[in-house]
Write an enzyme that holds these catalytic residues in place. Sequence first.
Site, PDB file in Angstrom:
ATOM      1  N   ASN A  49      38.076  61.719  28.846  1.00 49.64           N
ATOM      2  CA  ASN A  49      38.114  62.897  29.011  1.00 49.64           C
ATOM      3  C   ASN A  49      38.416  63.440  30.095  1.00 49.64           C
ATOM      4  O   ASN A  49      39.333  62.548  30.918  1.00 49.64           O
ATOM      5  CB  ASN A  49      36.460  63.198  28.900  1.00 49.64           C
ATOM      6  CG  ASN A  49      36.039  64.768  28.439  1.00 49.64           C
ATOM      7  OD1 ASN A  49      36.967  65.603  28.679  1.00 49.64           O
ATOM      8  ND2 ASN A  49      35.127  64.904  27.718  1.00 49.64           N
ATOM      9  N   HIS A  66      39.531  47.283  50.290  1.00 47.56           N
ATOM     10  CA  HIS A  66      40.111  46.914  51.393  1.00 47.56           C
ATOM     11  C   HIS A  66      38.952  45.841  51.978  1.00 47.56           C
ATOM     12  O   HIS A  66      37.634  46.181  51.354  1.00 47.56           O
ATOM     13  CB  HIS A  66      40.292  48.086  52.484  1.00 47.56           C
ATOM     14  CG  HIS A  66      41.204  48.717  52.084  1.00 47.56           C
ATOM     15  ND1 HIS A  66      42.573  48.660  52.620  1.00 47.56           N
ATOM     16  CD2 HIS A  66      41.242  50.067  51.322  1.00 47.56           C
ATOM     17  CE1 HIS A  66      43.622  49.465  52.145  1.00 47.56           C
ATOM     18  NE2 HIS A  66      42.645  50.417  51.415  1.00 47.56           N
TER      19      HIS A  66
END
Length: 198
Positions: A99, A129
């Site tokens: 969607n 990270h």
Amino acid sequence: MRDNRRMTDDRFMRIHDPELLARGERVLGVEFTAMHERVLRVTELTSRLNVLPFDDAAGKAELLAQILGGPPPANVTIYPPFYTDHGLGLDLAERVFVNQGCTFLDYAGIRLGERVMVGPKATFITMGHPVDPDERRRFLGGAPIDVAENVWIGAGATILPGVSIGRDAVVAAGTVVADDVPAASLVAGPKGTVRRRW
């Protein structure tokens, strides 16, 4: 990665191997440069895709083929706006429905099995990270996401690196999924808790 990626560059395949990332392989140096270049290219392609008229099926198909490294199956539905940072790690099976406003950060690989439905503004993240501030800007790590057949991902859900979601499962709207989801279960809430199984 699926075969229709049409990539023969050994370096590309080595740095995009989900098994290496799942074992904690770090993305840095030459690999990071290659990833950065691809992100810039795909950002340009998705920005063009997202301003096309809704009924421009040919334009949408052309841009999606460039983003994904080949055309998705004919019965896959993707409603723009659509965002991905890499595209080549996104493996869509038959009858997948995505969607509006969804984001796929797919560098480490995302597989959506047959008949998966993804609600608006869902986010799939395969890279991140390190927590350590001294390492945070030096490298990235990640793991692939695997979504089995007939799964429904609710609006605004976030799926984190390394997660597998079992067949027929439902991820409720707004859920953050950091752990694997059993087959035929409903997960809901900010921690993605299993609420029931069938």
